[in-house]
Design an enzyme around this catalytic site. Structure first.
Site, short mmCIF file in Angstrom:
data_model
loop_
_atom_site.label_atom_id
_atom_site.label_comp_id
_atom_site.label_asym_id
_atom_site.label_seq_id
_atom_site.Cartn_x
_atom_site.Cartn_y
_atom_site.Cartn_z
N PRO A 44 24.66 10.50 -17.43
CA PRO A 44 25.22 9.19 -17.05
C PRO A 44 24.53 8.62 -15.81
CG PRO A 44 26.98 10.74 -17.55
CD PRO A 44 25.70 11.53 -17.51
N ARG A 92 25.53 22.93 -11.22
CA ARG A 92 25.92 21.57 -10.86
C ARG A 92 25.22 21.16 -9.56
NH1 ARG A 92 32.31 21.91 -12.11
NH2 ARG A 92 31.94 24.11 -11.76
N ARG A 117 28.65 6.66 -11.88
CA ARG A 117 30.03 7.10 -12.12
C ARG A 117 30.84 6.93 -10.84
NH1 ARG A 117 30.19 12.89 -13.94
NH2 ARG A 117 29.59 12.19 -16.00
N THR A 163 18.25 8.21 -8.66
CA THR A 163 19.00 6.97 -8.38
C THR A 163 20.35 6.97 -9.10
OG1 THR A 163 17.77 5.97 -10.18
CG2 THR A 163 16.99 5.49 -7.96
N TYR A 200 31.16 19.08 -24.89
CA TYR A 200 32.10 18.96 -23.77
C TYR A 200 32.83 17.62 -23.84
CZ TYR A 200 33.67 19.11 -18.86
OH TYR A 200 34.40 19.11 -17.69
N LYS A 250 36.64 17.33 -24.95
CA LYS A 250 37.67 16.86 -24.02
C LYS A 250 38.39 15.63 -24.57
CE LYS A 250 37.31 19.58 -20.29
NZ LYS A 250 38.43 20.33 -19.68
N ARG A 286 27.02 9.60 -8.47
CA ARG A 286 28.26 10.30 -8.74
C ARG A 286 29.16 10.09 -7.52
NH1 ARG A 286 25.80 10.62 -12.83
NH2 ARG A 286 25.56 12.38 -14.26
N ARG A 289 25.52 16.95 -24.70
CA ARG A 289 26.73 16.93 -23.86
C ARG A 289 28.00 16.75 -24.70
NH1 ARG A 289 24.97 15.42 -18.21
NH2 ARG A 289 27.12 15.13 -17.60
P1 NAD Z 1 34.79 26.58 -13.90
O1 NAD Z 1 33.78 26.82 -14.95
O2 NAD Z 1 34.57 27.16 -12.55
O3 NAD Z 1 36.22 27.08 -14.38
C1 NAD Z 1 36.62 27.13 -15.73
C2 NAD Z 1 37.31 28.45 -15.98
O4 NAD Z 1 37.72 28.50 -17.36
C3 NAD Z 1 36.37 29.64 -15.76
O5 NAD Z 1 37.01 30.60 -14.93
C4 NAD Z 1 36.12 30.17 -17.15
O6 NAD Z 1 35.85 31.56 -17.17
C5 NAD Z 1 37.40 29.79 -17.88
N1 NAD Z 1 37.23 29.69 -19.34
C6 NAD Z 1 36.24 29.08 -20.02
N2 NAD Z 1 36.45 29.19 -21.34
C7 NAD Z 1 37.61 29.89 -21.50
C8 NAD Z 1 38.34 30.34 -22.63
N3 NAD Z 1 37.94 30.09 -23.87
N4 NAD Z 1 39.49 31.04 -22.40
C9 NAD Z 1 39.91 31.33 -21.14
N5 NAD Z 1 39.25 30.92 -20.04
C10 NAD Z 1 38.12 30.20 -20.21
O7 NAD Z 1 34.98 25.00 -13.81
P2 NAD Z 1 35.86 24.12 -12.83
O8 NAD Z 1 34.95 23.22 -12.13
O9 NAD Z 1 36.80 24.96 -12.06
O10 NAD Z 1 36.67 23.24 -13.88
C11 NAD Z 1 38.02 23.52 -14.23
C12 NAD Z 1 38.50 22.48 -15.23
O11 NAD Z 1 38.41 21.18 -14.67
C13 NAD Z 1 37.69 22.46 -16.53
O12 NAD Z 1 38.57 22.24 -17.61
C14 NAD Z 1 36.78 21.28 -16.34
O13 NAD Z 1 36.42 20.70 -17.58
C15 NAD Z 1 37.65 20.34 -15.52
N6 NAD Z 1 36.82 19.42 -14.74
C16 NAD Z 1 36.12 19.85 -13.66
C17 NAD Z 1 35.32 18.96 -12.96
C18 NAD Z 1 34.53 19.36 -11.75
O14 NAD Z 1 33.80 18.54 -11.20
N7 NAD Z 1 34.64 20.56 -11.24
C19 NAD Z 1 35.22 17.62 -13.39
C20 NAD Z 1 35.92 17.24 -14.52
C21 NAD Z 1 36.74 18.13 -15.18
N1 UDP Z 2 21.28 16.91 -10.87
C1 UDP Z 2 20.12 16.93 -10.11
N2 UDP Z 2 19.62 18.14 -9.74
C2 UDP Z 2 20.23 19.32 -10.05
C3 UDP Z 2 21.43 19.28 -10.79
C4 UDP Z 2 21.92 18.06 -11.20
O1 UDP Z 2 19.53 15.90 -9.79
O2 UDP Z 2 19.69 20.38 -9.66
C5 UDP Z 2 21.84 15.61 -11.25
C6 UDP Z 2 22.24 15.48 -12.73
O3 UDP Z 2 21.12 15.06 -13.50
C7 UDP Z 2 23.32 14.43 -12.65
C8 UDP Z 2 23.98 14.67 -11.29
O4 UDP Z 2 23.05 15.44 -10.55
O5 UDP Z 2 22.77 13.15 -12.67
C9 UDP Z 2 25.29 15.43 -11.39
O6 UDP Z 2 25.08 16.57 -12.17
P1 UDP Z 2 26.18 17.69 -12.39
O7 UDP Z 2 25.63 18.66 -13.37
O8 UDP Z 2 26.63 18.21 -11.07
O9 UDP Z 2 27.43 16.91 -12.98
P2 UDP Z 2 27.62 15.85 -14.18
O10 UDP Z 2 26.27 15.41 -14.68
O11 UDP Z 2 28.39 16.60 -15.19
O12 UDP Z 2 28.33 14.75 -13.53
#
Ligand code: NAD
Ligand code: UDP
Length: 322
Positions: A278, A190, A281, A212, A149, A153, A215, A146
């Site tokens: 994790p 996800r 959270r 258990t 990422y 970040k 999120r 992980r």
């Molecule tokens: P997503 O994967 O749907 O969207 C990310 C977008 O970025 C995609 O359209 C992808 O094609 C584009 N992308 C990836 N690499 C690129 C690059 N090198 N150049 C140009 N474009 C690029 O994900 P999301 O859920 O919409 O997340 C958007 C942002 O929010 C991300 O930065 C993610 O880390 C952050 N974020 C999301 C969540 C969540 O739960 N959805 C949580 C924490 C942070």
């Molecule tokens: N998870 C799960 N089944 C799935 C996908 C994810 O039980 O099919 C769990 C994963 O192990 C994590 C939680 O759901 O504990 C959230 O996962 P996700 O990938 O959505 O987000 P992140 O781990 O980045 O918070």
């Protein structure tokens, strides 16, 4: 000639799940939106409805390469967010976070734009403090699967604050907690999209570990509202600010809710817990409440129902087309 100083808005990652909703909301407020995306984890389908809009422009571009455009505000969302996608090419994930942030900060510096970084709760890793306030420095493995990422970040946050200190770039850093809603990909990987697609198609619900782990899930409209509020705040308001819904659920509770709302008879299938997953959270959102006058208003049940409707339509359309 541009008379307004905040009208031309760049959204990197604008064809993604959150980014496409943000583009919609910015256009609805009358802004000009430039959506930049390499369509790695996003989809042109997410922005197809915007293509006839003269205030909207899409450019296929990878943010790890410099970008020369004239804009007033930048939302930097480019980066795959699903573990399945960001671990597919982890080196590219690091580059997207680090080179991408450097390029967008350079653009912000040259154009004098305010720039918002979509950081993440993953900067807290597997947290020892619960719920997580912004002051917590985290518990992150720097060398695990992980890390591309999480550390990417974290480094992006470092760059944002160094550009702010060194070059006085006007930054806004938000740490987003698990967000869900329509336009997630069915193969996103996800948990919310997995469980819904599995329930709707009668496939087993894949619970990693014992289910258990917890999120806290935020509906996308609530999140987009907070992003726009923070971008509009005047003054030296760098953040970081946690954004998410503080109501916490275990993955077992989530699975049960999805089964109830879909009326599905899918069985639960327990699989191995991924490395460094994790255990719990939950955001502390006091800062967001104070600074933005914001808190999420969409309950999980309500947001899941809307997301289920989206996937139901999506899967039916895909079936009819085949
Ligand atoms: P997503 O994967 O749907 O969207 C990310 C977008 O970025 C995609 O359209 C992808 O094609 C584009 N992308 C990836 N690499 C690129 C690059 N090198 N150049 C140009 N474009 C690029 O994900 P999301 O859920 O919409 O997340 C958007 C942002 O929010 C991300 O930065 C993610 O880390 C952050 N974020 C999301 C969540 C969540 O739960 N959805 C949580 C924490 C942070
Ligand atoms: N998870 C799960 N089944 C799935 C996908 C994810 O039980 O099919 C769990 C994963 O192990 C994590 C939680 O759901 O504990 C959230 O996962 P996700 O990938 O959505 O987000 P992140 O781990 O980045 O918070």
């Amino acid at each position: 000639m541009h008379e307004e100083s905040d009208n031309r808005i760049l959204v990197t990652g604008g064809a993604g799940f959150i980014g496409s909703h943000l583009c919609d909301a910015l256009l609805a407020k009358g802004h000009d939106v430039l959506c930049v995306d390499n369509v790695f984890s996003g989809s042109k389908r997410n922005i197809a409805h915007l293509q006839g809009n003269s205030a909207f422009e899409f450019v296929r571009h990878d943010v790890t390469y410099p970008l020369f455009v004239e804009v007033d505000r930048i939302f930097n969302l480019a980066c795959p967010a699903s573990p399945v996608h960001y671990q597919f090419d982890p080196i590219q994930t690091v580059k997207t976070n680090v080179h991408g942030a450097t390029n967008m900060l350079g653009l912000a510096k040259r154009t004098g734009s305010r720039i918002l970084q979509a950081s993440t709760s993953e900067v807290y890793g597997d947290p020892h403090t619960h719920p997580q306030p912004e002051e917590y420095w985290g518990n992150v493995n720097p060398i695990g699967p992980r890390s591309c990422y999480d550390e990417g970040k974290r480094c992006a946050e470092t760059l944002f604050f160094d550009y702010h200190r060194q070059h006085r770039v006007d930054i806004r850093v938000v740490r987003i907690f698990n967000t869900y809603g329509p336009r997630m990909r069915p193969d996103d990987g996800r948990v919310v999209s997995n469980f819904i697609v599995q329930a709707l198609s009668g496939a087993p619900i894949t619970i990693f570990g014992k289910g258990t782990q917890t999120r806290s899930f935020c509906y996308v409209d609530d999140l987009v509202d907070a992003l726009m509020r923070f971008m509009s705040l005047e003054g030296d308001m760098t953040g970081p600010v946690n954004l998410g819904n503080p109501v916490e659920f275990s993955m077992l509770e989530l699975a049960e809710l999805v089964l109830e709302l879909t009326g599905s008879k899918s069985e639960l299938r327990f699989e191995d817990l991924p490395t460094d997953d994790p255990r719990q959270r939950q955001p502390d959102i006091d800062k967001a409440r104070d600074m933005l006058g914001w808190e999420p208003t969409t309950q999980l049940k309500q947001g899941l129902s809307r997301t289920i409707d989206y996937f139901d339509d999506f899967l039916n359309a895909a079936e009819n087309a085949s």
